[in-house]
Design a protein around this motif. Structure first.
Motif, PDB file in Angstrom:
ATOM      1  N   TYR A  48       0.832  -1.200   0.000  1.00 56.77           N
ATOM      2  CA  TYR A  48       0.000   0.000   0.000  1.00 56.77           C
ATOM      3  C   TYR A  48       0.874   1.261   0.000  1.00 56.77           C
ATOM      4  O   TYR A  48       1.992   1.266   0.512  1.00 56.77           O
ATOM      5  CB  TYR A  48      -0.917   0.007   1.221  1.00 56.77           C
ATOM      6  CG  TYR A  48      -1.955  -1.094   1.201  1.00 56.77           C
ATOM      7  CD1 TYR A  48      -3.140  -0.941   0.487  1.00 56.77           C
ATOM      8  CD2 TYR A  48      -1.738  -2.288   1.890  1.00 56.77           C
ATOM      9  CE1 TYR A  48      -4.090  -1.947   0.452  1.00 56.77           C
ATOM     10  CE2 TYR A  48      -2.688  -3.304   1.862  1.00 56.77           C
ATOM     11  CZ  TYR A  48      -3.860  -3.136   1.144  1.00 56.77           C
ATOM     12  OH  TYR A  48      -4.795  -4.147   1.109  1.00 56.77           O
ATOM     13  N   LYS A 251      -3.483  -1.916   5.098  1.00 56.05           N
ATOM     14  CA  LYS A 251      -4.325  -0.998   4.313  1.00 56.05           C
ATOM     15  C   LYS A 251      -4.403   0.376   4.958  1.00 56.05           C
ATOM     16  O   LYS A 251      -4.369   1.410   4.280  1.00 56.05           O
ATOM     17  CB  LYS A 251      -5.725  -1.590   4.154  1.00 56.05           C
ATOM     18  CG  LYS A 251      -6.612  -0.797   3.201  1.00 56.05           C
ATOM     19  CD  LYS A 251      -7.930  -1.518   2.955  1.00 56.05           C
ATOM     20  CE  LYS A 251      -8.782  -0.757   1.945  1.00 56.05           C
ATOM     21  NZ  LYS A 251     -10.068  -1.446   1.668  1.00 56.05           N
ATOM     22  N   ASP A 253      -3.230   3.684   6.554  1.00 59.00           N
ATOM     23  CA  ASP A 253      -1.998   4.462   6.452  1.00 59.00           C
ATOM     24  C   ASP A 253      -1.644   5.062   7.807  1.00 59.00           C
ATOM     25  O   ASP A 253      -2.335   5.961   8.300  1.00 59.00           O
ATOM     26  CB  ASP A 253      -2.176   5.567   5.408  1.00 59.00           C
ATOM     27  CG  ASP A 253      -0.947   6.448   5.256  1.00 59.00           C
ATOM     28  OD1 ASP A 253       0.136   6.046   5.742  1.00 59.00           O
ATOM     29  OD2 ASP A 253      -1.073   7.541   4.664  1.00 59.00           O
TER      30      ASP A 253
END
Length: 342
Positions: A48, A251, A253
């Motif tokens: 990601y 996923k 952040d």
């Protein structure tokens, strides 16, 4: 004649001014280095992306000449270290650099292990032999092995760990010959040498070839991760490596849009350890525009990196927030609860 005389005087003056640059004193000088974004350095396959950034911080370290020594003497953010505080008594400059690069490699392995285990992913090792850190003067390995050589066979027998290597040698006697197969700069070599007794106090009476060694191992993880640290040495980026790797695996952040710098070693169990030059790293982070700085708290010690970082931040009048961290889980918890940047 007068013109020639002036030229000679000019040349003499230049020599007098330049010569001290090449005269190295028995000291090292450290000064603020850089703060570098980790996303371009670390790549988790199909990982990601992030809105903000995690940054490693460094110090610049080098041998002192007369000029750099005098400058450091009067600089509040440069440090002077006697050479024996940086390198061991019989350690060469080359061996010191090899040791620093190995410490970086070890920190990367710990960072990957901590991040993948936190993400609930399996971690496996592949052992490749032993890595030569140091060659003892006057012992059989001198002039036959070099720092950074990777030994993977003894007398034609494969082995995988430093323990196996030392167990094999411990069964031998002074004067017995060994044939070592090793890799140096991607080429394979063989060398024969006879075992001898150590003369130093710690190992006196023991038999060996005279090398300092560690396991050379590779971490096997999925998804694959690449860490391009190049010539950055030492273990102090390990903690920030672990955060960047974990952030690319998950996923959510963790940066929340902030520029987050920091420093600290990382152990395989996730503990964040003390480093040197913390005040210089705070300065590097501030110059790079970091908004948050994560510093080793050392369980609240009075002289912890965190307390020094706080003082430095106050001295340089930065708005950067200094956050204490004791372990990886605590750092992740802090970041998960951080309000996103507006």
């Amino acid at each position: 004649m007068k013109r020639k005389k002036r030229i000679r005087i000019l040349i003499l003056v230049v020599i007098i001014l330049v010569a001290p640059c090449f005269y190295f004193m028995p000291f090292y000088i450290s000064k603020p280095g850089m703060a570098k974004e980790l996303e371009p350095i670390i790549e988790v396959e199909d990982g990601y992306t992030e809105e903000g950034s995690f940054m490693l911080t460094t110090v610049r370290m080098g041998r002192a000449n007369i000029y750099s020594y005098l400058i450091a003497k009067f600089s509040p953010y440069q440090e002077i270290y006697p050479i024996d505080q940086i390198r061991s008594e019989d350690e060469t400059e080359e061996e010191y650099m090899v040791r620093q690069l190995h410490l970086m490699d070890s920190s990367k392995i710990n960072a990957i292990e901590v991040a993948y285990r936190k993400a609930g992913l399996p971690v496996n090792y592949e052992y490749k032999g032993v890595y030569v850190l140091h060659v003892v003067p006057g012992m059989p390995a001198e002039k036959k092995l070099e720092p950074a050589d990777r030994i993977f066979e003894v007398d034609g027998n494969d082995f995988h760990t430093s323990s196996e290597f030392m167990d094999y040698i411990s069964q031998k006697s002074t004067g017995e010959e060994l044939v070592l197969t090793f890799e140096r700069k991607s080429k394979v070599y063989q060398t024969s040498l006879k075992l001898d007794q150590f003369n130093d106090g710690e190992n006196k009476g023991k038999v060996g070839i005279g090398i300092g060694l560690v396991d050379d191992k590779e971490l096997i993880v999925e998804p694959h991760v690449t860490v391009n640290s190049k010539e950055i040495g030492g273990p102090s980026a390990g903690f920030m490596f672990s955060l960047e790797i974990y952030n690319q695996l998950m996923k959510e952040d963790l940066t929340k849009g902030y520029n987050i710098a920091g420093t600290g070693t990382i152990s395989s169990n996730g503990e964040v350890g003390e480093i040197g030059g913390i005040h210089q790293k705070v300065i590097a982070a501030d110059k790079a525009g970091a908004e948050i700085f994560l510093a080793p708290n050392q369980n609240g010690a009075k002289d912890s990196n965190y307390r020094v970082a706080l003082k430095t931040a106050k001295d340089i009048k930065t708005d950067m927030k200094i956050i204490p961290v004791d372990n990886f889980d605590g750092a992740v918890s802090y970041l998960e609860n951080l309000k996103p940047k507006k």
